[in-house]
Design a protein around this motif. Sequence first.
Motif, mmCIF file in Angstrom:
data_model
loop_
_atom_site.group_PDB
_atom_site.id
_atom_site.type_symbol
_atom_site.label_atom_id
_atom_site.label_comp_id
_atom_site.label_asym_id
_atom_site.label_seq_id
_atom_site.Cartn_x
_atom_site.Cartn_y
_atom_site.Cartn_z
ATOM 1 N N ALA A 110 4.139 1.406 6.743
ATOM 2 C CA ALA A 110 5.175 1.802 7.715
ATOM 3 C C ALA A 110 5.717 3.194 7.410
ATOM 4 C CB ALA A 110 6.316 0.785 7.706
ATOM 5 N N ARG A 111 5.659 3.590 6.130
ATOM 6 C CA ARG A 111 6.107 4.944 5.766
ATOM 7 C C ARG A 111 4.941 5.936 5.839
ATOM 8 N NH1 ARG A 111 7.447 6.110 0.826
ATOM 9 N NH2 ARG A 111 6.265 4.422 -0.141
ATOM 10 N N LEU A 112 3.779 5.443 6.266
ATOM 11 C CA LEU A 112 2.540 6.236 6.313
ATOM 12 C C LEU A 112 2.222 6.843 4.949
ATOM 13 C CD1 LEU A 112 2.963 7.999 9.792
ATOM 14 C CD2 LEU A 112 1.627 5.958 9.246
ATOM 15 N N SER A 113 2.503 6.066 3.886
ATOM 16 C CA SER A 113 2.203 6.516 2.526
ATOM 17 C C SER A 113 0.698 6.457 2.280
ATOM 18 C CB SER A 113 2.932 5.617 1.518
ATOM 19 O OG SER A 113 2.251 5.607 0.285
ATOM 20 N N LYS A 114 0.144 7.581 1.856
ATOM 21 C CA LYS A 114 -1.297 7.661 1.605
ATOM 22 C C LYS A 114 -1.698 6.680 0.502
ATOM 23 C CE LYS A 114 -3.501 11.286 -0.136
ATOM 24 N NZ LYS A 114 -3.681 12.705 -0.447
ATOM 25 N N ARG A 115 -0.860 6.594 -0.545
ATOM 26 C CA ARG A 115 -1.130 5.668 -1.653
ATOM 27 C C ARG A 115 -1.181 4.219 -1.157
ATOM 28 N NH1 ARG A 115 -0.079 6.353 -7.164
ATOM 29 N NH2 ARG A 115 1.326 4.588 -7.280
ATOM 30 N N SER A 116 -0.237 3.850 -0.302
ATOM 31 C CA SER A 116 -0.179 2.465 0.169
ATOM 32 C C SER A 116 -1.343 2.132 1.090
ATOM 33 C CB SER A 116 1.143 2.206 0.899
ATOM 34 O OG SER A 116 2.206 2.217 -0.028
ATOM 35 N N ILE A 117 -1.712 3.083 1.942
ATOM 36 C CA ILE A 117 -2.850 2.848 2.835
ATOM 37 C C ILE A 117 -4.119 2.678 2.005
ATOM 38 C CG2 ILE A 117 -4.289 3.878 4.652
ATOM 39 C CD1 ILE A 117 -1.627 5.248 5.651
ATOM 40 N N ALA A 118 -4.293 3.538 0.996
ATOM 41 C CA ALA A 118 -5.461 3.433 0.117
ATOM 42 C C ALA A 118 -5.457 2.102 -0.623
ATOM 43 C CB ALA A 118 -5.472 4.603 -0.878
ATOM 44 N N ALA A 119 -4.313 1.746 -1.216
ATOM 45 C CA ALA A 119 -4.229 0.502 -1.990
ATOM 46 C C ALA A 119 -4.533 -0.706 -1.105
ATOM 47 C CB ALA A 119 -2.837 0.361 -2.620
ATOM 48 N N THR A 120 -3.967 -0.726 0.101
ATOM 49 C CA THR A 120 -4.181 -1.865 0.997
ATOM 50 C C THR A 120 -5.655 -2.004 1.363
ATOM 51 O OG1 THR A 120 -1.955 -1.532 1.903
ATOM 52 C CG2 THR A 120 -3.435 -2.957 3.153
ATOM 53 N N LEU A 121 -6.304 -0.882 1.692
ATOM 54 C CA LEU A 121 -7.738 -0.937 2.018
ATOM 55 C C LEU A 121 -8.540 -1.451 0.827
ATOM 56 C CD1 LEU A 121 -8.175 2.407 4.014
ATOM 57 C CD2 LEU A 121 -8.235 0.065 4.920
ATOM 58 N N ILE A 122 -8.155 -0.992 -0.386
ATOM 59 C CA ILE A 122 -8.907 -1.389 -1.586
ATOM 60 C C ILE A 122 -8.709 -2.871 -1.900
ATOM 61 C CG2 ILE A 122 -9.139 -1.066 -4.085
ATOM 62 C CD1 ILE A 122 -8.338 1.927 -3.549
ATOM 63 N N PHE A 123 -7.441 -3.342 -1.922
ATOM 64 C CA PHE A 123 -7.292 -4.756 -2.315
ATOM 65 C C PHE A 123 -7.785 -5.718 -1.228
ATOM 66 C CE2 PHE A 123 -2.544 -4.027 -1.371
ATOM 67 C CZ PHE A 123 -2.439 -4.855 -0.263
ATOM 68 N N MET A 124 -7.683 -5.298 0.035
ATOM 69 C CA MET A 124 -8.225 -6.135 1.117
ATOM 70 C C MET A 124 -9.746 -6.262 0.976
ATOM 71 S SD MET A 124 -6.363 -7.295 3.857
ATOM 72 C CE MET A 124 -4.647 -7.239 4.337
ATOM 73 N N SER A 125 -10.427 -5.121 0.808
ATOM 74 C CA SER A 125 -11.890 -5.193 0.755
ATOM 75 C C SER A 125 -12.361 -5.869 -0.531
ATOM 76 C CB SER A 125 -12.520 -3.808 0.939
ATOM 77 O OG SER A 125 -11.819 -2.839 0.241
ATOM 78 N N THR A 126 -11.659 -5.627 -1.649
ATOM 79 C CA THR A 126 -12.036 -6.309 -2.892
ATOM 80 C C THR A 126 -11.879 -7.821 -2.743
ATOM 81 O OG1 THR A 126 -11.106 -4.410 -4.081
ATOM 82 C CG2 THR A 126 -11.710 -6.322 -5.400
ATOM 83 N N ALA A 127 -10.803 -8.230 -2.078
ATOM 84 C CA ALA A 127 -10.574 -9.667 -1.891
ATOM 85 C C ALA A 127 -11.650 -10.279 -0.989
ATOM 86 C CB ALA A 127 -9.180 -9.906 -1.301
ATOM 87 N N VAL A 128 -12.043 -9.550 0.065
ATOM 88 C CA VAL A 128 -13.101 -10.039 0.963
ATOM 89 C C VAL A 128 -14.408 -10.232 0.185
ATOM 90 C CG1 VAL A 128 -14.623 -9.328 2.866
ATOM 91 C CG2 VAL A 128 -12.138 -9.176 3.131
ATOM 92 N N VAL A 129 -14.751 -9.248 -0.643
ATOM 93 C CA VAL A 129 -15.978 -9.328 -1.434
ATOM 94 C C VAL A 129 -15.885 -10.486 -2.430
ATOM 95 C CG1 VAL A 129 -17.394 -8.129 -3.162
ATOM 96 C CG2 VAL A 129 -16.541 -6.881 -1.156
ATOM 97 N N THR A 130 -14.708 -10.646 -3.060
ATOM 98 C CA THR A 130 -14.523 -11.727 -4.029
ATOM 99 C C THR A 130 -14.727 -13.093 -3.374
ATOM 100 O OG1 THR A 130 -12.923 -10.364 -5.243
ATOM 101 C CG2 THR A 130 -12.922 -12.726 -5.720
ATOM 102 N N VAL A 131 -14.137 -13.270 -2.188
ATOM 103 C CA VAL A 131 -14.303 -14.546 -1.485
ATOM 104 C C VAL A 131 -15.777 -14.788 -1.166
ATOM 105 C CG1 VAL A 131 -13.848 -15.739 0.709
ATOM 106 C CG2 VAL A 131 -11.970 -14.629 -0.513
#
Lengths: 137, 136
Positions: A110-131
């Motif tokens: 919501a703050r358009l934080s580059k760090r948060s957007i990167a982190a969200t993409l990384i943990f989402m995709s890592t979780a998808v791969v893990t599942v």
Amino acid sequence: MTQPLWEAFIGGILIGIAATVMLLFNGRITGNSGIIGGLWTIRKDKQHWRMFYAAGLIIGAGIYGSLHPGPVPLVINAPVPALIIAGFLVGYGTRLGSGCTAGHGVCGIARLSKRSIAATLIFMSTAVVTVWIVKQF
Amino acid sequence: MHTNIIALVSGIIFGIGLCVSQMVNPAVVIGFLDVTGDWDPRLAFVMIGALLVTGTSFPLILKRRQPLCAAEFSVPANKVVDRPLVLGAVLFGIGWGLSGICPGPAVTALAFGLEKSVIFAVAMFAGMGLFKRSRH
């Protein structure tokens, strides 16, 4: 899937309102991992609001549970050893990565934080791969 | 004192939101992450609902000089995508994928008293404590 999609949407709106209240009044990000991890230092830094927030989460669930007809569906399929490893990884990882689904996913984006957007993409995709990997066994 | 009450209220609303949206149920989260299976889109609707609110309110609130009950905003200023951020997100993603549980729902679910919820929450809190020790 018996629950209508609009309930998920309404739940999301409530989460957004909770984060809005926290920022508007207290000037803080509603990062669950930061708030819960911060409980380790509460005796030293006297940030008691963290305890109140964590208690609020449980009270909120209690209120929901008391109004909900029948038991609240909660299915944890992972076996206990996996849960212990997972819990440890979630705890350590969210602190190292400065946030979780709430802090990065809901507040940071919501703050358009580059760090948060990167982190969200990384943990989402890592979780998808893990599942997917877990499913192969 | 006001900040404690606000935090309590925010926590209660967040907790109810996690229950209404079913984010508190690990099976629903796994259903969303399982994109090659019988995909459950609910988590996407939770994110859309939450971001509709915060995406509108945050930019407006952050234009203010200060919050209503505190002297200043405590918002992260770091803008660099660094190694700890990436590594932390990867570790979190693995744990989240294994369990379907992230920190907010981990605490919220304690209200329902399942043994597995308690085991996860204790392990998570230990992981957070280990991180704290490793930094000091």
